[in-house]
Design a protein around this motif. Sequence first.
Motif, PDB file in Angstrom:
ATOM      1  N   SER A 137      14.062   1.660 -19.432  1.00 25.09           N
ATOM      2  CA  SER A 137      14.448   2.520 -20.552  1.00 25.09           C
ATOM      3  C   SER A 137      14.530   3.976 -20.127  1.00 25.09           C
TER       4      SER A 137
ATOM      5  N   TYR B 216      24.955  -3.348 -18.031  1.00 28.99           N
ATOM      6  CA  TYR B 216      24.656  -4.451 -18.941  1.00 28.99           C
ATOM      7  C   TYR B 216      23.392  -4.161 -19.757  1.00 28.99           C
ATOM      8  N   HIS B 217      23.358  -4.670 -20.977  1.00 26.67           N
ATOM      9  CA  HIS B 217      22.115  -4.748 -21.732  1.00 26.67           C
ATOM     10  C   HIS B 217      21.396  -5.977 -21.185  1.00 26.67           C
TER      11      HIS B 217
ATOM     12  N   GLN C  58      21.218   2.101 -22.503  1.00 29.07           N
ATOM     13  CA  GLN C  58      21.269   0.644 -22.556  1.00 29.07           C
ATOM     14  C   GLN C  58      20.094   0.095 -23.354  1.00 29.07           C
ATOM     15  N   ARG C  59      20.235  -1.168 -23.769  1.00 28.80           N
ATOM     16  CA  ARG C  59      19.176  -1.826 -24.528  1.00 28.80           C
ATOM     17  C   ARG C  59      18.490  -2.872 -23.658  1.00 28.80           C
ATOM     18  N   PHE C  60      17.186  -2.959 -23.820  1.00 29.09           N
ATOM     19  CA  PHE C  60      16.389  -3.935 -23.079  1.00 29.09           C
ATOM     20  C   PHE C  60      15.461  -4.637 -24.055  1.00 29.09           C
TER      21      PHE C  60
ATOM     22  N   THR D 160      25.811  -8.364 -22.351  1.00 31.09           N
ATOM     23  CA  THR D 160      24.379  -8.635 -22.378  1.00 31.09           C
ATOM     24  C   THR D 160      24.093  -9.877 -21.546  1.00 31.09           C
TER      25      THR D 160
ATOM     26  N   ALA E 113      21.470  -4.035 -14.839  1.00 30.05           N
ATOM     27  CA  ALA E 113      21.243  -2.746 -15.500  1.00 30.05           C
ATOM     28  C   ALA E 113      22.058  -1.638 -14.823  1.00 30.05           C
TER      29      ALA E 113
ATOM     30  N   PRO F 188      29.689  -4.052 -25.252  1.00 32.95           N
ATOM     31  CA  PRO F 188      28.797  -4.052 -24.095  1.00 32.95           C
ATOM     32  C   PRO F 188      28.382  -5.481 -23.750  1.00 32.95           C
TER      33      PRO F 188
END
Length: 66
Positions: A50, A30-31, A56-58, A7, A26, A5
């Motif tokens: 979120s 994308y993270h 996905q990660r934030f 970032t 986002a 992924p």
Amino acid sequence: MEMLPKTVLVTGCTKGIGRALVDIFASHGYHVAGCARNKEDLTNLFVELSTRYPKQRFFFESCDAA
């Protein structure tokens, strides 16, 4: 070959162009890591993203990058 992924790091991520970039990245999977000065705005952004993009990660941190 497995694709990892992507970032990105966005400064000034809670307002203006920075916020628009966060939304664009986002929405494309994308993270996102970001910083801004206002902790409350960062918390609200984290909750919103979120919820909208649960896979996905934030990561957001309060700082002044000026």
